[in-house]
Structure formats: C-alpha cells, structure tokens
Design a protein around this motif. Structure first.
Motif, PDB file in Angstrom:
ATOM      1  N   ASP A 221      37.282  86.686  59.115  1.00  0.00           N
ATOM      2  CA  ASP A 221      37.919  87.375  57.985  1.00  0.00           C
ATOM      3  C   ASP A 221      39.406  87.617  58.249  1.00  0.00           C
ATOM      4  OD1 ASP A 221      35.698  87.411  56.414  1.00  0.00           O
ATOM      5  OD2 ASP A 221      35.205  89.523  56.720  1.00  0.00           O
TER       6      ASP A 221
ATOM      7  N   THR B 215      40.133  84.632  48.044  1.00  0.00           N
ATOM      8  CA  THR B 215      40.682  85.906  48.501  1.00  0.00           C
ATOM      9  C   THR B 215      42.086  86.136  47.958  1.00  0.00           C
ATOM     10  OG1 THR B 215      39.393  85.687  50.547  1.00  0.00           O
ATOM     11  CG2 THR B 215      41.157  87.315  50.551  1.00  0.00           C
TER      12      THR B 215
ATOM     13  N   THR C  60      36.460  91.826  51.629  1.00  0.00           N
ATOM     14  CA  THR C  60      35.599  90.859  52.323  1.00  0.00           C
ATOM     15  C   THR C  60      34.395  91.641  52.836  1.00  0.00           C
ATOM     16  OG1 THR C  60      36.482  91.130  54.567  1.00  0.00           O
ATOM     17  CG2 THR C  60      37.663  89.619  53.099  1.00  0.00           C
TER      18      THR C  60
END
Length: 467
Positions: free
Chosen positions: A63, A39, A118
């Motif tokens: 997340d 990420t 995400t």
C-alpha cells in the motif's frame, strides 16, 4: 514530466512480471498500475491536487508503494514521515512543511476524522498556516524529503520530477538493475525510496519486501526467492552473518549494496568469509542522490568507489595528507530547501554542493570518507576522526555503541572523549577500555575520558545525534 509516466512507459513490456511481493501478496506491473490509477482517482475526489503536500506515515508495504505512486501521478507532493517518530516530532514536521493531507496507519497514529483509502491506510485533511514560497510552484515538485543528519535539523529537501528522473538514471549506471531481477528490500521507505524503489520500478524489477518481523520475513524470503540484488545497511549485513543461513542462500546475488553508514571492516570481512563476496559500499546524499557506489571489479575495501559518470567530485582545502571537504555536483541535484526556503542556486558554491563530509581521493580516484567536518577533533593541530575510534570501541565485546566527541582544552585545543553504552548492566572499568584503545590506536587518539550512559540520543533516521 512525471516520474510515474516514465515508469509506466519504460515497463510496457514487463506488465506480466511481478512488481512487488509483500508476504502473501504478489502484484504484477499491470495490477500495480491499475491499483495506482484507482487510488489516484480516489485522492482527487477527496481534494488532493497538484502541489498538495501529502505526508505518508506508514510501515513499508505494498500500500505504501501504491499510494506514493498515486500521489505522484496527480502531481501532488509526497512528504515521507519517519515511521516510529515521536508524536511531537511528527507534528513539528507536518507544521514546518505545511502539510495539507496526512495518510497514516490508524493503529499507529490515531486521528478522529480519518477515512480509509486502502485496506491499511487512512487519510485526514490538516489545517496549514502561512504561505508557501512562490518558487515552490515553479519547480514541478514531487518530494519533500526531511533531512535527518547527525544534528537532527530538518530543512525539507525538495525534489522535482525531473531531478528524480535524472538521479535514478544516474544511479543505475552503477547498479545496472535488470527486468525481472529479484530485489530484497529491508530498509525503511521513508528514508530510501527515490533512488531505489523508483529505479527498481523503472527497470521492471521485482521488489520483495522483507523488513517486517525482522529477521523472520527476511529468512523466509531468502529461502523462497533466489535474490539477485540486496540494498541494505551494515546492520543487516552483520545480522546476515550471524543467522543460520547456508552460503548458497545468497549464491544468486550479483550485487549487495551497503548504505546509510560506513561499513565497518569487521562486518565486511565476516560477510566475505560467510558468503564469498564483499558488500559494495555506496555514498548516498539526500541532496544529490547516489554519486558513489563501489561496484567496479577493481573495488577497494573501505572506499565508496569512484565518482559515477554523471557527477563530479572535488576535495576542497586539502591538508598534507590530501584530506579535505568533499564537494559534489551533477545530475538530479535537489531543487530547494523548504524550511526555511532556499533555492538550489542560493545554496551551492559555484555549482558545487558541500556534503559536510571529510575525505580523500587516492591516485585512482577512489573516495575514502573519514567523517563529518564538524565532528573532527583538532588535538594540538592533529586531526582525529571520531568514526575511527568509535569503530574500534564498538568491537569490544562489552560495548554496544559509542560516541566520540571533542572536549575543549586550554593547551591542546580539543581532547577526544567518549560516551559508551554497554551491552549489559555489568560494570566495565574505564581503564580496560583505555588499554584496549592503546593497543590499536596512536596515543593522541585514545579518549581521555570515558562516560558510561544508558543510551545515546538518536535522530529520526536512527543516527546518533551530534550535539
């Protein structure tokens, strides 16, 4: 220095342990770090860099944790936004804190140009106006945490990586988190992340997210996982006593911390009767971290405990009863206020931070908090603490919540008055409440006026707003 680097280093022997449980999702520390790395690369490709201010508007989730760590890993700055805030409140916060990027749940904050980063979160770039103070770039900033006190004013508390590392270590001297401990999480990460979530990760604990679909998910998790640690508010402890939970459901809990607001005696006693132990009150301050937690074996009910080893406390301007203003100093203090910009050194008084609270220390050093300085009612020279009266009013079966405040009076200075939200539309005679108060309070503390209202104004954090 970077908090994510510290977490990675300190959990190198716990990579196969579970880091986060989010419903059906279970992720180990090794998998968590892999997701954070992936990420963070994506965020850098989009244009997020060191000092970028990245707002995060999301429900608690796996997340949320991954994205937060990814932002921190690349030395960008997290700006948590209270989930559920009104659109105007959110837009004002983004403007005042000069946010460069917004990460959000598309279903809850529609944006035209959002791109998914995400499964559940999208990102959009924002236009910022005005310059950021030069000192902002000198303090290795990691968080800008909105300050949502009872006045609702938001200064934007800036925390550097070094301060976060210090305050998590300081808090652990009371919490003593161990690798593999299973932690039930029910609070909002937009308000509670730095001292708690980051500390739990540093110690290799397992965070079990339990705040959604409340109380169903909490009940399910308590039945599935033997919890060792609970970090919650008085509201959650009240609900736990009212749910159909067997005593053994919390038999593995070694510590249950109560935070956010004062723990009413009634809730503490009911919890003790049901589960065999009291929740431990704590005293967290955005600017300071967690300087108090009543976790000692000699803990006293109604107190937030003794000052932790890395902090000092002082009562300024005490009266004859020893009640005065609470000042604190120690490790992990905030680094600046963002809006308007003020460095820590320009805010502190000789190194001490004025909490704005009134309290007293007993002979053994236990701190008892009595209310906010600005809320104290001065009735003919006698101090009246609204919380004491509100706590009593809220025990009346027809009262949902209350707000006690001062009304100016030409002879007595100030008189106590109360706004009341009832549990139902059924009328309640003010005289019934007045007599109820007279049975439990000194006459001068009884509100001289009762006003029934449909609701009380709240801050973004859910606290009753004091005008």
């Amino acid at each position: 220095m970077n908090i994510v680097q510290v977490i990675t280093k300190e959990t190198k022997n716990n990579l196969n342990r579970n880091a986060v449980i989010d419903g059906g999702k279970v992720i180990t520390y090794a998998q968590l770090f892999e997701a954070v790395e992936k990420t963070s690369r994506r965020l850098k490709q989009i244009g997020i860099e060191r000092f970028s201010r990245v707002a995060l508007l999301s429900n608690d989730s796996l997340d949320y944790i991954i994205v937060s760590l990814a932002v921190l890993k690349i030395y960008a700055v997290i700006v948590p936004v209270p989930f559920g805030s009104a659109r105007d409140e959110t837009d004002t916060l983004l403007k005042n804190l000069k946010v460069n990027f917004l990460i959000f749940e598309p279903s809850n904050y529609p944006q035209e140009n959002g791109q998914l980063i995400t499964e559940s979160l999208a990102l959009t770039k924002l236009q910022t106006k005005g310059k950021v103070a030069k000192d902002f770039y000198k303090i290795n900033p990691a968080f800008i945490r909105f300050s949502s006190g009872t006045t609702g004013n938001n200064k934007g508390v800036v925390l550097a990586h070094e301060s976060i590392i210090q305050r998590t270590a300081a808090a652990d001297q009371a919490l003593k988190i161990k690798p593999g401990e299973q932690i039930i999480w029910v609070l909002s990460m937009s308000f509670h992340f730095v001292v708690t979530i980051l500390l739990f990760l540093r110690r290799g604990a397992t965070i079990i997210l339990s705040s959604r679909n409340f109380p169903g998910e909490l009940l399910d998790n308590l039945n599935r996982y033997p919890a060792n640690f609970i970090y919650a508010s008085p509201l959650h402890y009240h609900l736990l006593t009212s749910l159909n939970l067997p005593k053994q459901a919390l038999s593995k809990v070694r510590l249950a911390i109560s935070t956010a607001i004062k723990l009413p005696d009634e809730i503490a006693e009911k919890f003790k009767q049901r589960f065999g132990f009291y929740p431990a009150e704590s005293y967290g301050i955005i600017e300071m971290g967690l300087p108090f937690a009543n976790t000692a074996k000699s803990a006293k009910r109604g107190s937030v405990g003794r000052i932790l080893p890395d902090y000092k406390v002082k009562i300024f301007n005490p009266d004859k009863q020893g009640i005065g203003e609470i000042y604190v100093k120690g490790k992990g203090m905030f680094d600046a206020y963002f809006y308007p910009w003020r460095l820590r050194k320009d805010v502190l008084a000789g190194g001490w931070f004025n909490t704005g609270d009134l309290g007293r220390l007993d002979q053994e050093g236990f701190l008892f908090i009595l209310g906010r300085c600005k809320q104290v009612i001065n009735f003919s020279g006698m101090k009246i603490f609204p919380f004491e009266i509100e706590s009593l009013l809220n025990t009346h079966p027809q009262v949902k919540e209350s707000l006690v405040y001062a009304k100016p009076h030409p002879e007595y200075g100030q008189l106590p008055a109360a706004k009341i939200v009832l549990r139902s539309r059924k009328n309640l005679n003010p005289e019934v409440l007045r007599k109820f108060c007279y049975r439990h309070l000194a006459a001068y503390k009884v509100p001289k006026e009762f006003e029934f209202v449909s609701q009380l104004p709240k801050t973004a954090s859910g606290k009753i707003k004091i005008e």
